[in-house]
Design an enzyme around this catalytic site. Structure first.
Site, PDB file in Angstrom:
ATOM      1  N   MET A   1       0.853  -1.193   0.000  1.00 26.15           N
ATOM      2  CA  MET A   1       0.000   0.000   0.000  1.00 26.15           C
ATOM      3  C   MET A   1       0.890   1.245   0.000  1.00 26.15           C
ATOM      4  O   MET A   1       0.444   2.334   0.368  1.00 26.15           O
ATOM      5  CB  MET A   1      -0.946  -0.016   1.203  1.00 26.15           C
ATOM      6  CG  MET A   1      -1.925  -1.196   1.131  1.00 26.15           C
ATOM      7  SD  MET A   1      -3.469  -0.928   2.000  1.00 26.15           S
ATOM      8  CE  MET A   1      -2.890  -0.705   3.660  1.00 26.15           C
ATOM      9  N   LEU A  49       6.833   2.947   1.430  1.00 25.96           N
ATOM     10  CA  LEU A  49       7.689   1.782   1.660  1.00 25.96           C
ATOM     11  C   LEU A  49       8.723   2.011   2.766  1.00 25.96           C
ATOM     12  O   LEU A  49       9.248   3.113   2.920  1.00 25.96           O
ATOM     13  CB  LEU A  49       8.410   1.422   0.353  1.00 25.96           C
ATOM     14  CG  LEU A  49       7.509   1.189  -0.865  1.00 25.96           C
ATOM     15  CD1 LEU A  49       8.335   0.744  -2.067  1.00 25.96           C
ATOM     16  CD2 LEU A  49       6.404   0.176  -0.579  1.00 25.96           C
ATOM     17  N   HIS A  50       8.995   0.954   3.508  1.00 27.91           N
ATOM     18  CA  HIS A  50      10.043   0.969   4.525  1.00 27.91           C
ATOM     19  C   HIS A  50      10.943  -0.237   4.291  1.00 27.91           C
ATOM     20  O   HIS A  50      10.712  -1.024   3.357  1.00 27.91           O
ATOM     21  CB  HIS A  50       9.436   0.963   5.938  1.00 27.91           C
ATOM     22  CG  HIS A  50       8.419  -0.114   6.153  1.00 27.91           C
ATOM     23  ND1 HIS A  50       8.754  -1.450   6.218  1.00 27.91           N
ATOM     24  CD2 HIS A  50       7.075  -0.058   6.287  1.00 27.91           C
ATOM     25  CE1 HIS A  50       7.670  -2.163   6.408  1.00 27.91           C
ATOM     26  NE2 HIS A  50       6.623  -1.354   6.436  1.00 27.91           N
ATOM     27  N   GLY A 107      11.147  -3.039   5.552  1.00 33.13           N
ATOM     28  CA  GLY A 107      10.446  -4.325   5.472  1.00 33.13           C
ATOM     29  C   GLY A 107      10.030  -4.605   4.032  1.00 33.13           C
ATOM     30  O   GLY A 107      10.288  -5.692   3.490  1.00 33.13           O
ATOM     31  N   HIS A 108       9.386  -3.612   3.393  1.00 30.02           N
ATOM     32  CA  HIS A 108       8.988  -3.782   1.980  1.00 30.02           C
ATOM     33  C   HIS A 108      10.221  -4.005   1.104  1.00 30.02           C
ATOM     34  O   HIS A 108      10.200  -4.833   0.192  1.00 30.02           O
ATOM     35  CB  HIS A 108       8.294  -2.519   1.450  1.00 30.02           C
ATOM     36  CG  HIS A 108       6.995  -2.197   2.109  1.00 30.02           C
ATOM     37  ND1 HIS A 108       6.808  -1.063   2.878  1.00 30.02           N
ATOM     38  CD2 HIS A 108       5.812  -2.854   2.108  1.00 30.02           C
ATOM     39  CE1 HIS A 108       5.561  -1.030   3.306  1.00 30.02           C
ATOM     40  NE2 HIS A 108       4.936  -2.109   2.864  1.00 30.02           N
ATOM     41  N   GLN A 162     -10.243  -2.462   2.508  1.00 28.80           N
ATOM     42  CA  GLN A 162      -9.755  -3.152   3.710  1.00 28.80           C
ATOM     43  C   GLN A 162      -9.710  -2.232   4.931  1.00 28.80           C
ATOM     44  O   GLN A 162      -9.207  -2.608   5.980  1.00 28.80           O
ATOM     45  CB  GLN A 162      -8.404  -3.819   3.449  1.00 28.80           C
ATOM     46  CG  GLN A 162      -7.228  -2.889   3.214  1.00 28.80           C
ATOM     47  CD  GLN A 162      -5.992  -3.654   2.761  1.00 28.80           C
ATOM     48  OE1 GLN A 162      -5.912  -4.085   1.629  1.00 28.80           O
ATOM     49  NE2 GLN A 162      -5.018  -3.829   3.644  1.00 28.80           N
ATOM     50  N   ASP A 215       2.566  -9.143   9.079  1.00 28.77           N
ATOM     51  CA  ASP A 215       1.123  -9.341   9.000  1.00 28.77           C
ATOM     52  C   ASP A 215       0.862 -10.844   8.984  1.00 28.77           C
ATOM     53  O   ASP A 215       0.471 -11.424   7.966  1.00 28.77           O
ATOM     54  CB  ASP A 215       0.575  -8.673   7.736  1.00 28.77           C
ATOM     55  CG  ASP A 215       0.736  -7.170   7.786  1.00 28.77           C
ATOM     56  OD1 ASP A 215       0.102  -6.544   8.630  1.00 28.77           O
ATOM     57  OD2 ASP A 215       1.532  -6.636   6.995  1.00 28.77           O
ATOM     58  N   MET A 268       8.937  -2.551  11.743  1.00 27.25           N
ATOM     59  CA  MET A 268       8.735  -1.513  10.739  1.00 27.25           C
ATOM     60  C   MET A 268       7.308  -1.566  10.208  1.00 27.25           C
ATOM     61  O   MET A 268       6.762  -2.636   9.960  1.00 27.25           O
ATOM     62  CB  MET A 268       9.727  -1.682   9.616  1.00 27.25           C
ATOM     63  CG  MET A 268      11.128  -1.438  10.110  1.00 27.25           C
ATOM     64  SD  MET A 268      12.144  -0.736   8.846  1.00 27.25           S
ATOM     65  CE  MET A 268      13.669  -0.563   9.765  1.00 27.25           C
ATOM     66  N   SER A 269       6.718  -0.373  10.041  1.00 29.62           N
ATOM     67  CA  SER A 269       5.351  -0.256   9.536  1.00 29.62           C
ATOM     68  C   SER A 269       5.201   1.120   8.902  1.00 29.62           C
ATOM     69  O   SER A 269       5.771   2.098   9.395  1.00 29.62           O
ATOM     70  CB  SER A 269       4.373  -0.388  10.706  1.00 29.62           C
ATOM     71  OG  SER A 269       3.108   0.082  10.328  1.00 29.62           O
TER      72      SER A 269
HETATM   73  O1  PAF Z   1      -0.077  -5.755   3.434  1.00 33.59           O
HETATM   74  C1  PAF Z   1      -0.519  -4.824   2.740  1.00 33.59           C
HETATM   75  O2  PAF Z   1       0.131  -3.791   2.544  1.00 33.59           O
HETATM   76  C2  PAF Z   1      -1.918  -4.957   2.134  1.00 33.59           C
HETATM   77  O3  PAF Z   1      -2.793  -5.589   2.995  1.00 33.59           O
HETATM   78  C3  PAF Z   1      -1.895  -5.628   0.751  1.00 33.59           C
HETATM   79  C4  PAF Z   1      -1.443  -7.068   0.840  1.00 33.59           C
HETATM   80  C5  PAF Z   1      -0.999  -4.858  -0.201  1.00 33.59           C
HETATM   81  C6  PAF Z   1      -3.317  -5.629   0.166  1.00 33.59           C
HETATM   82  O4  PAF Z   1      -3.815  -4.346   0.021  1.00 33.59           O
END
Ligand code: PAF
Length: 285
Positions: free
Chosen positions: A30, A33-34, A36-37, A61, A150, A184-185
């Site tokens: 989403m 980015l940090h 973790g991504h 969501q 997650d 990280m988030s």
């Molecule tokens: O983990 C996330 O950032 C979101 O839940 C995802 C998997 C991109 C779905 O929108």
């Protein structure tokens, strides 16, 4: 670095890469980015020829009183960081592209979506599974990378892929933490300095649990009380849940055995944070 925002344009590129025999790695995000991504992107690059990162803040969501409007966004920064980490393309669709008027289909995984975060965020996982299914259908990757941060989302997606016979390998990747332990988030930027300090009790409580288990403690209620008391030592932190469950089924357990997930969610100031550790079955974070 290509930034693509339509389904047709992305499909054309993927089709051409596949016709050259290239494998496709996919990192759904989403944005904002940090590290973790970036660890997911680097892993995807190491294991695939062509890496797609999606940046889409998925409205379905988020609940009505959640943080959709303040969710941090910065596509320029995301593009730069993705490219440096090895991504080849960013898929950045609009809400209208992902949910055209008249959309009537959702994807729902039952049971394991009703516990933990699902209990306090009704509808959240249906939004996740619907958007991830759509993204999988659009990108058609060989492998997709998800963070263990997650943990419930990962378990839900693994179940969905298994149940719906999706021909995609889901690759779990370990949590990345700040030096002081904070997981990280993207939401961490919304913490005040004071809240950020208070939030450290979350990882501390999990580390305390890990130590107890390493020293031989097996009783879930004893471990639960320790986690709770470490978090409650900080009055700025409001516990949503602490769960010690089977790491695959997310069912409640009484004793530590096999793969176990200790997961928690808490409100720190205005920010809802989650954290977890996985014990047994695979390397602990
Ligand atoms: O983990 C996330 O950032 C979101 O839940 C995802 C998997 C991109 C779905 O929108």
């Amino acid at each position: 670095m290509q930034i693509v925002s339509t389904v047709e344009a992305l499909r054309k590129i993927i089709k051409s890469k596949k016709s050259e025999g290239k494998s496709i790695g996919f990192v759904p995000t989403m944005g904002f980015l940090h590290e973790g991504h970036l660890s997911l992107i680097k892993r995807a690059k190491a294991e695939n020829d062509f890496v797609v990162v999606s940046v889409f803040v998925n409205p379905t969501q988020f609940g009505p009183n959640e943080d959709l409007s303040v969710y941090p966004r910065d596509l320029e920064r995301d593009t730069e960081l993705s490219e440096k980490s090895g991504a080849d393309l960013i898929f950045h669709p609009t809400v209208e592209v992902m949910y055209p008027e008249g959309s009537k289909t959702t994807v729902n995984v039952t049971d394991i979506t009703e516990k933990l975060c699902g209990a306090s965020r009704p509808g959240h996982f249906q939004g996740v599974t619907t958007v991830v299914t759509k993204l999988f259908n659009i990108v058609s990757p060989h492998r997709a990378y998800f963070g263990e941060k997650d943990a419930q989302q990962l378990a839900v997606i693994q179940k969905m892929v298994e149940d719906l016979n999706m021909d995609i390998e889901v690759v779990p990747c370990p949590i990345v933490r700040e030096k002081d332990g904070l997981a990280m988030s993207s939401r961490n930027v919304n913490l005040t300095e004071e809240d950020r300090k208070a939030a450290l009790v979350l990882s501390k409580s999990l580390m305390a649990a890990k130590e107890m288990i390493e020293q031989g403690e097996k009783k879930v209620d004893v471990i639960y009380e320790t986690v709770k008391s470490v978090i409650e030592s900080e009055n700025k932190v409001e516990i949503d849940y602490i769960e010690i469950v089977d790491g695959v089924t997310l069912e409640a357990i009484d004793e530590i055995e096999g793969k176990v997930l200790i997961a928690l969610a808490a409100k720190v100031g205005k920010v809802r944070l989650i954290d977890n550790i996985i014990i047994g079955g695979q390397k602990c974070c």
